[in-house]
Design an enzyme around this catalytic site. Structure first.
Site, mmCIF file in Angstrom:
data_model
loop_
_atom_site.group_PDB
_atom_site.id
_atom_site.type_symbol
_atom_site.label_atom_id
_atom_site.label_comp_id
_atom_site.label_asym_id
_atom_site.label_seq_id
_atom_site.Cartn_x
_atom_site.Cartn_y
_atom_site.Cartn_z
ATOM 1 C CG ASP A 65 90.031 21.881 48.878
ATOM 2 O OD1 ASP A 65 89.683 22.180 50.036
ATOM 3 O OD2 ASP A 65 90.736 22.616 48.166
ATOM 4 C CG ASP A 155 95.541 19.793 53.694
ATOM 5 O OD1 ASP A 155 96.582 20.412 53.407
ATOM 6 O OD2 ASP A 155 94.453 20.364 53.900
ATOM 7 C CD GLU A 157 96.353 23.764 54.445
ATOM 8 O OE1 GLU A 157 96.184 24.916 54.881
ATOM 9 O OE2 GLU A 157 95.460 23.095 53.915
#
Length: 201
Positions: A65, A155, A157
């Site tokens: 990525d 994503d 996080e």
């Protein structure tokens, strides 16, 4: 306040130096332990990778990525890159973050990957600063997936130590993003998160 400081000084003067050193060492040890368990251990896989201590899964499919953190990538060099005897087959490229931030290198990276015939996908970095729907709309507005591209990626996080209303709210915002994006592209998005996040949710 001056009185308290004076009392602390008197306490230190009357306490044997060996006791003061023992207390200081204990405080340092506790601090180091807390720092390690909260900031180092959860992300140790990142540190290990910096020093070449990586473990790859079996098989020969390799992907990476990228985002603006890698700056301008030489895509023709990346096309020839080998990871443990296998070429880079695919790349996920950061597209957006929140509901306002388009990655500075997204368009360049997305088009460059296609020009090098590297299978590509785009991901969104989720934040808690705006709603899941607003973030989903922003992602869809900026990412034009084509036939052969990988599914969109969310994503995650974020802090998982939530409870009660905060937990429910976050969960609903994530579901809103996944639902909106899934309908827009007519495919199920991929969730990119830590194993702890998976266990928690």
């Amino acid at each position: 306040m001056a009185k308290i400081i004076k009392q602390i000084r008197l306490l230190f003067r009357s306490t044997p130096k060996s006791v003061v050193w023992i207390v200081l060492i204990c405080v340092i040890v506790v601090y180091c332990y807390l720092f390690y368990t909260n900031f180092v251990k959860p992300y140790s896989y990142r540190w290990k990778a910096l020093y070449g201590e990586t473990r790859y899964p079996k098989g020969s499919v390799r992907g990476i990525d990228v985002s603006h953190y890698q700056k301008a990538i030489d895509w023709s060099t990346l096309k020839k890159a080998i990871i443990q005897d296998a070429p880079v087959d695919f790349v996920f490229i950061k597209a957006t973050e929140g509901s306002l931030d388009l990655d500075n290198y997204f368009n360049y990276n997305f088009h460059s990957a296609k020009n090098q015939n590297i299978i590509r996908g785009a991901y969104h970095f989720f934040t808690t600063q705006s709603t899941g729907i607003d973030q989903a709309k922003f992602f869809c507005k900026n990412v034009k997936l084509e036939k052969g591209d990988l599914p969109p990626v969310l994503d995650l996080e974020i802090d998982i130590n939530l409870s009660g209303d905060n937990y429910s709210k976050l969960k609903n915002e994530i579901i809103d993003w996944l639902s909106y994006v899934g309908k827009h592209y007519d495919t199920k998005p991929i969730i990119y998160a830590s194993y702890k996040f998976k266990e928690h949710f």
